[in-house]
Structure formats: C-alpha cells, structure tokens
Write a protein that holds these residues in place. Structure first.
Motif, PDB file in Angstrom:
ATOM      1  N   THR A   1      55.987  93.502  38.942  1.00  0.00           N
ATOM      2  CA  THR A   1      56.187  92.691  40.215  1.00  0.00           C
ATOM      3  C   THR A   1      56.079  93.619  41.462  1.00  0.00           C
ATOM      4  O   THR A   1      55.564  94.242  41.756  1.00  0.00           O
ATOM      5  N   LEU A   2      55.867  91.914  42.461  1.00  0.00           N
ATOM      6  CA  LEU A   2      54.928  92.381  43.147  1.00  0.00           C
ATOM      7  C   LEU A   2      56.729  92.905  44.480  1.00  0.00           C
ATOM      8  O   LEU A   2      57.876  92.363  44.462  1.00  0.00           O
ATOM      9  N   THR A   3      56.110  93.404  45.683  1.00  0.00           N
ATOM     10  CA  THR A   3      55.977  93.740  46.587  1.00  0.00           C
ATOM     11  C   THR A   3      57.223  92.322  47.087  1.00  0.00           C
ATOM     12  O   THR A   3      57.354  91.365  47.382  1.00  0.00           O
ATOM     13  N   GLY A   4      58.943  92.759  47.652  1.00  0.00           N
ATOM     14  CA  GLY A   4      59.872  91.628  47.743  1.00  0.00           C
ATOM     15  C   GLY A   4      60.053  90.423  46.698  1.00  0.00           C
ATOM     16  O   GLY A   4      60.433  90.725  45.817  1.00  0.00           O
ATOM     17  N   ALA A   5      60.372  88.944  46.904  1.00  0.00           N
ATOM     18  CA  ALA A   5      60.369  88.394  45.849  1.00  0.00           C
ATOM     19  C   ALA A   5      59.748  87.795  44.789  1.00  0.00           C
ATOM     20  O   ALA A   5      58.484  88.463  44.743  1.00  0.00           O
ATOM     21  N   ALA A   6      59.778  87.700  43.599  1.00  0.00           N
ATOM     22  CA  ALA A   6      59.270  87.064  42.972  1.00  0.00           C
ATOM     23  C   ALA A   6      57.879  85.879  43.236  1.00  0.00           C
ATOM     24  O   ALA A   6      57.462  85.448  43.908  1.00  0.00           O
ATOM     25  N   CYS A   7      56.333  86.395  42.689  1.00  0.00           N
ATOM     26  CA  CYS A   7      55.416  86.365  43.348  1.00  0.00           C
ATOM     27  C   CYS A   7      55.033  84.493  43.103  1.00  0.00           C
ATOM     28  O   CYS A   7      54.669  83.858  44.198  1.00  0.00           O
ATOM     29  N   LEU A   8      56.012  83.778  42.202  1.00  0.00           N
ATOM     30  CA  LEU A   8      56.244  81.971  41.905  1.00  0.00           C
ATOM     31  C   LEU A   8      57.085  81.764  43.476  1.00  0.00           C
ATOM     32  O   LEU A   8      57.775  80.501  42.871  1.00  0.00           O
ATOM     33  N   GLY A   9      57.948  82.681  43.642  1.00  0.00           N
ATOM     34  CA  GLY A   9      59.625  82.289  44.043  1.00  0.00           C
ATOM     35  C   GLY A   9      60.445  81.913  43.249  1.00  0.00           C
ATOM     36  O   GLY A   9      61.207  81.047  43.532  1.00  0.00           O
ATOM     37  N   GLN A  10      60.607  82.054  42.658  1.00  0.00           N
ATOM     38  CA  GLN A  10      61.268  81.537  41.193  1.00  0.00           C
ATOM     39  C   GLN A  10      62.038  82.963  40.543  1.00  0.00           C
ATOM     40  O   GLN A  10      61.386  84.017  40.442  1.00  0.00           O
TER      41      GLN A  10
ATOM     42  N   PHE B 163      43.917  88.721  27.286  1.00  0.00           N
ATOM     43  CA  PHE B 163      44.307  88.856  28.805  1.00  0.00           C
ATOM     44  C   PHE B 163      45.921  88.397  28.745  1.00  0.00           C
ATOM     45  O   PHE B 163      45.358  87.095  28.458  1.00  0.00           O
ATOM     46  N   ALA B 164      46.800  88.691  29.271  1.00  0.00           N
ATOM     47  CA  ALA B 164      47.815  87.826  29.578  1.00  0.00           C
ATOM     48  C   ALA B 164      48.380  88.724  31.230  1.00  0.00           C
ATOM     49  O   ALA B 164      48.754  90.138  30.957  1.00  0.00           O
ATOM     50  N   LEU B 165      49.344  88.570  31.994  1.00  0.00           N
ATOM     51  CA  LEU B 165      49.967  88.283  33.208  1.00  0.00           C
ATOM     52  C   LEU B 165      51.237  88.039  33.021  1.00  0.00           C
ATOM     53  O   LEU B 165      51.505  86.850  32.727  1.00  0.00           O
ATOM     54  N   TRP B 166      52.101  88.875  32.761  1.00  0.00           N
ATOM     55  CA  TRP B 166      53.476  88.963  33.235  1.00  0.00           C
ATOM     56  C   TRP B 166      53.971  89.018  34.461  1.00  0.00           C
ATOM     57  O   TRP B 166      53.122  90.433  35.113  1.00  0.00           O
ATOM     58  N   GLN B 167      55.268  89.476  34.723  1.00  0.00           N
ATOM     59  CA  GLN B 167      56.186  90.083  35.974  1.00  0.00           C
ATOM     60  C   GLN B 167      57.588  90.640  35.082  1.00  0.00           C
ATOM     61  O   GLN B 167      57.720  89.594  34.594  1.00  0.00           O
ATOM     62  N   GLY B 168      57.964  91.798  35.499  1.00  0.00           N
ATOM     63  CA  GLY B 168      58.844  91.755  35.375  1.00  0.00           C
ATOM     64  C   GLY B 168      59.093  92.756  33.650  1.00  0.00           C
ATOM     65  O   GLY B 168      59.873  92.303  32.911  1.00  0.00           O
ATOM     66  N   LYS B 169      58.266  93.393  33.787  1.00  0.00           N
ATOM     67  CA  LYS B 169      58.442  93.933  32.391  1.00  0.00           C
ATOM     68  C   LYS B 169      58.364  95.595  32.635  1.00  0.00           C
ATOM     69  O   LYS B 169      57.797  96.182  33.455  1.00  0.00           O
TER      70      LYS B 169
ATOM     71  N   MET C 243      62.543  86.111  37.120  1.00  0.00           N
ATOM     72  CA  MET C 243      62.637  86.155  36.584  1.00  0.00           C
ATOM     73  C   MET C 243      63.569  85.849  35.794  1.00  0.00           C
ATOM     74  O   MET C 243      64.558  86.959  35.341  1.00  0.00           O
ATOM     75  N   PRO C 244      63.606  85.824  34.727  1.00  0.00           N
ATOM     76  CA  PRO C 244      64.108  85.869  33.009  1.00  0.00           C
ATOM     77  C   PRO C 244      64.171  87.500  32.814  1.00  0.00           C
ATOM     78  O   PRO C 244      62.762  87.985  33.046  1.00  0.00           O
ATOM     79  N   ALA C 245      64.335  87.717  31.803  1.00  0.00           N
ATOM     80  CA  ALA C 245      64.571  88.949  31.496  1.00  0.00           C
ATOM     81  C   ALA C 245      63.873  90.308  30.362  1.00  0.00           C
ATOM     82  O   ALA C 245      63.536  90.959  30.770  1.00  0.00           O
ATOM     83  N   GLN C 246      62.947  89.049  29.987  1.00  0.00           N
ATOM     84  CA  GLN C 246      61.816  89.486  29.087  1.00  0.00           C
ATOM     85  C   GLN C 246      60.221  88.853  30.011  1.00  0.00           C
ATOM     86  O   GLN C 246      59.107  89.196  29.562  1.00  0.00           O
ATOM     87  N   GLY C 247      60.193  89.051  30.856  1.00  0.00           N
ATOM     88  CA  GLY C 247      58.692  88.188  32.017  1.00  0.00           C
ATOM     89  C   GLY C 247      58.548  87.289  32.639  1.00  0.00           C
ATOM     90  O   GLY C 247      59.462  85.933  31.274  1.00  0.00           O
ATOM     91  N   GLU C 248      57.976  86.724  32.886  1.00  0.00           N
ATOM     92  CA  GLU C 248      57.226  85.642  34.002  1.00  0.00           C
ATOM     93  C   GLU C 248      56.355  86.034  33.364  1.00  0.00           C
ATOM     94  O   GLU C 248      55.265  86.626  34.052  1.00  0.00           O
ATOM     95  N   LEU C 249      55.377  85.001  32.981  1.00  0.00           N
ATOM     96  CA  LEU C 249      54.166  84.396  31.990  1.00  0.00           C
ATOM     97  C   LEU C 249      53.364  84.268  32.980  1.00  0.00           C
ATOM     98  O   LEU C 249      53.832  83.087  33.844  1.00  0.00           O
TER      99      LEU C 249
ATOM    100  N   VAL D 195      48.695  90.537  21.951  1.00  0.00           N
ATOM    101  CA  VAL D 195      48.021  89.300  23.400  1.00  0.00           C
ATOM    102  C   VAL D 195      48.015  91.199  24.261  1.00  0.00           C
ATOM    103  O   VAL D 195      49.184  91.722  24.394  1.00  0.00           O
ATOM    104  N   LEU D 196      47.742  90.838  25.032  1.00  0.00           N
ATOM    105  CA  LEU D 196      47.294  91.879  26.196  1.00  0.00           C
ATOM    106  C   LEU D 196      48.367  91.553  27.349  1.00  0.00           C
ATOM    107  O   LEU D 196      48.117  90.531  27.416  1.00  0.00           O
ATOM    108  N   LEU D 197      49.206  92.799  27.868  1.00  0.00           N
ATOM    109  CA  LEU D 197      49.884  91.634  28.631  1.00  0.00           C
ATOM    110  C   LEU D 197      49.760  92.391  30.280  1.00  0.00           C
ATOM    111  O   LEU D 197      49.377  94.315  30.018  1.00  0.00           O
ATOM    112  N   VAL D 198      49.750  92.466  30.689  1.00  0.00           N
ATOM    113  CA  VAL D 198      49.867  92.865  32.729  1.00  0.00           C
ATOM    114  C   VAL D 198      51.649  92.452  33.024  1.00  0.00           C
ATOM    115  O   VAL D 198      51.528  91.024  33.644  1.00  0.00           O
ATOM    116  N   PHE D 199      52.111  93.075  33.176  1.00  0.00           N
ATOM    117  CA  PHE D 199      53.373  92.806  33.895  1.00  0.00           C
ATOM    118  C   PHE D 199      53.745  92.919  34.967  1.00  0.00           C
ATOM    119  O   PHE D 199      53.123  95.022  35.319  1.00  0.00           O
TER     120      PHE D 199
END
Length: 323
Positions: free
Chosen positions: A11-20, A315-321, A22-28, A5-9
């Motif tokens: 980390t956006l400037t400041g807080a998590a993009c969804l305002g939540q 194609f998958a998009l994550w943050q925090g990896k 993030m678990p250690a393994q990243g957020e889908l 699976v294509l993964l894109v992780f």
C-alpha cells in the motif's frame, strides 16, 4: 513455477500506485516464477565496487500479464529494474542465476551461491548477494511479501559455529535508506538466520530494527521462539510490514513448510520508521531476497567443505492486502 506463489502486497503513500481503485483482494503489480526467458544479466552501465551490477531480466511466459521485467517494474520503480548486487567479488566467490530446480528440472528457481568473502563496502571483508527494489515512486506505508525458500543441507554447517550467530541476513527493509546523501532519518529492519552461542544449537530467525548509525531500537528475542529454520525442505515465508510508531508500527513473519501448517514466528508492534522522523513517508526500498554475512562465518562453512546456497521461487507483487 512451484505450487505456492510469492506474494508482495504494497500500500503506497496516498493513492494506489497505478491511480486506480483497488479490489478487496488486492491489485496485482508483478508476477513471476522465474520461468520463460527469466535470467540474471550484467548491467554494464553500473559498477558495484569494481564488478558490474546485474539485474533480473526477461518475461515469465507462465503469466499473461504483469510478468515483463523490462516494462512492468517501470510503473512502480524509478529505476525500472530489480537489481542483483554483490558489492564486489567475482563469480568464483558468489553468483545469482536462474536455473532448473535440482530434482525437479521442469521448475526454474533463482539460485544464490556464496562460497567466500571479499573486500567490500564500509572497508570490511564480507560476503553478499542481494536483490534490490530501490526508488519506489511513492514510499511504501504498508506491504506484505511471501517467498518460497529452500536452504540446502550445507546450512547445517552453521550449527557447529561455536559463537553466537547474529549476522546472516536474508532480507532487509529501508525506511529510509541511510546511505543516501542528506537523508537524516534512515531506518532499517533486518531479518536473518542466527543461533545462540555453542555448537549444535538450532537455527532461528533473528530480527531487529535500527536508526541510522546502527542504533538499535528493538530486537525480537529468538530464544523465546519455538520456530526453527527449516533446512533441506521448501517453505513459504510471509512478511507484513506497516509503517508506524511504537503503538502503530508492525512487523509480522510466518513460515509454512511444505505439508505443514503455517507457523507465526514474530508479530511485533513497535517503531518501523526512524524514531525522530517528524513526517514518515514510507519505505523507500528493500532487499526481498538476500544472503549477507561475515568472513568469519563464511570461512567456518568453507572449512567444512560446504557452501551457503539458497533457492528462491515465485515472485508476485500486489497492493492492498494484510495477513
């Protein structure tokens, strides 16, 4: 959808993009394998140098969440769409489409087909297919992407090109887009396929970074890399990019051909933002899947009865990896 699976992780400037949190393994954020009713469709409200702009549409029914292109992109992208752009031309010269994978019709892939050049941007004759992720709600200070790729055997025609190949782009990263009016601190990282001068030289991954005005800041030396570009076989390509200066910026690239171990191609520490930017604010956009080159290279391939073609999958998009 293929096994990897294509993964894109991100980390956006400041807080998590969804305002939540993030678990250690990243957020889908997004997930697709080009299944379900995934398709490329025209967007009649936009114009791409005389040709309608297109975008990827549909829902990948193989996933229960985060796979609706009409709604899930809206959380992170101001335009809410992954665009498909050619900068002109027509379907006799280029196209992107979702189709069954050759030899494996149960799996669907995104197919790039590029057979000619045309008068395009910057008053140049050239050839381009690309996906655009522009207008992130917050700049990306750190991101990781992995994509499954298949270059058809026609890419072997590049080996017979007598000159060095320095322009056959497959992905591009913008911090920030230098064509935006009033943007003084544009910066670009370009990943491509190239080779040294002379026929039958192996194809390598080429990489460089530039300030606005195409002022080169650094270049990776493909001559020192032992990793060659796989042709005629699926491989997974992993990127990691971190915004920073000469000591803190990072660009990482690794590939994993099917059935083989992962190979690190580059792990660069250097500027990943404009060298004069007093307040870097992240990557504002990038082209995750691209095929962009000169009329001379396209003419060379076409003269041999070949066509540059790439299949992309998952194609998958994550943050925090990180790698």
């Amino acid at each position: 959808m293929s096994a990897s699976v294509l993964l894109v992780f991100l980390t956006l400037t400041g807080a998590a993009c969804l305002g939540q949190a993030m678990p250690a393994q990243g957020e889908l954020i997004f997930d697709t394998g080009f299944e379900g009713n995934s398709r490329v469709v025209p967007n009649p409200s936009t114009n791409d140098h005389g040709a309608p702009m297109e975008y990827l549409d549909g829902v990948d029914l193989g996933f229960s969440t985060n796979s609706n292109r009409r709604t899930d992109w809206q959380r992170v992208l101001k335009g809410g769409r992954m665009q498909v752009q050619y900068t002109g031309g027509d379907s006799t010269k280029r196209f992107a489409r979702v189709m069954p994978e050759p030899g494996n019709p149960k799996n669907h892939v995104l197919h790039y087909w590029l057979n000619d050049s045309w008068a395009a941007s910057e008053n140049q004759q050239k050839a381009r297919i690309q996906t655009n992720l522009y207008g992130f709600n917050q700049g990306l200070t750190e991101f990781y992407q992995s994509v499954r790729v298949f270059l058809t055997d026609d890419f072997n025609a590049l080996k017979t090109y007598p000159k060095a190949i320095n322009w056959c782009t497959i992905s591009e990263f913008w911090n920030n887009e230098w064509w935006v009016k009033g943007e003084p601190y544009g910066f670009r990282i370009t990943l491509g396929i190239g080779k040294a001068s002379g026929v039958q030289n192996e194809l390598k991954f080429i990489l460089n970074a530039e300030n606005a005005g195409q002022k080169e800041i650094w270049r990776a030396n493909s001559a020192t890399s032992t990793v060659t570009v796989p042709i005629g076989t699926w491989f997974t390509m992993d990127y990691y990019v971190k915004e920073g200066d000469k000591e803190t910026g990072r660009f990482y690239l690794a590939i994993t051909p099917d059935g083989q171990p992962k190979q690190v191609v580059y792990d660069i520490t250097n500027f990943t933002h404009n060298t004069s930017d007093p307040a870097p604010n992240g990557f504002t956009g990038y082209n995750p899947m691209k095929l962009y080159t000169s009329k001379e290279l396209i003419n060379h391939v076409k003269a041999q009865g070949k066509t540059l073609q790439i299949y992309w999958d998952d194609f998958a998009l994550w943050q925090g990896k990180k790698p």
